[in-house]
Enzyme design. Structure first.
Site, short mmCIF file in Angstrom:
data_model
loop_
_atom_site.label_atom_id
_atom_site.label_comp_id
_atom_site.label_asym_id
_atom_site.label_seq_id
_atom_site.Cartn_x
_atom_site.Cartn_y
_atom_site.Cartn_z
N CYS A 51 0.86 -1.17 0.00
CA CYS A 51 0.00 0.00 0.00
C CYS A 51 0.91 1.23 0.00
CB CYS A 51 -0.90 0.00 1.23
SG CYS A 51 -1.84 1.54 1.41
N ASP A 58 -0.23 -5.88 0.29
CA ASP A 58 -1.48 -6.18 -0.39
C ASP A 58 -1.25 -7.47 -1.18
OD1 ASP A 58 -3.07 -3.95 0.36
OD2 ASP A 58 -2.00 -2.71 -1.10
#
Length: 153
Positions: A51, A58
């Protein structure tokens, strides 16, 4: 003896993971079946990036389908390119579309699509889809087979 594989530099030896997608070197070989249309699928069920705001990881399940023209992507170089996103901060949409655009620029395929099936962060799954144009009618393009996220449902 010179072959279509002679220019490959990453396959068959130890290769470090690139530090960024920009530093990753994709490699290609001539398509020996360029006179027909067929679909090639790469699936990366453990894709990771960061992120850009929090630095938290992620995770996504990526499915890349393409109909090659003159070039095939060499799979180890693709694996290293995808792995280079592990320390790259970008939103899901940017990662997914950037991967597809880089492949299209490098390979000039007849057609390409990518499905980015991202696991939820902040309670919201984000799935990202992109393709270069209409799905070729003369080629069998299977469903990507990744169900939409249903949570506990």
């Amino acid at each position: 003896m010179e072959t279509i594989y002679s220019d490959l530099t990453q396959l068959g030896g130890k290769t470090e993971l690139p530090t960024s997608p920009e530093a990753a070197e994709l490699e290609r070989v001539q398509n020996p079946q360029a006179d027909i249309d067929y679909c090639v699928r790469f699936t990366a069920p453990e894709f990771t990036s960061l992120c850009p705001m929090t630095g938290q990881p992620d995770f996504a399940h990526l499915v890349i389908d393409y109909v090659p023209d003159d070039w095939l992507v060499e799979s180890k170089s693709l694996k290293l390119f995808l792995g280079s996103f592990r320390n790259h901060g970008a939103f899901h949409e940017d990662c997914t579309v950037s991967i597809a655009r880089r492949l299209v620029e490098f390979l000039s395929p007849r057609w390409l699509r990518i499905g980015g099936y991202w696991y939820p962060r902040g309670g919201i799954p984000i799935d990202v889809f992109w393709q270069t144009g209409a799905t070729p009618e003369q080629v069998w393009i299977p469903d990507q087979g990744v169900p939409p996220y249903r949570g506990r449902g």
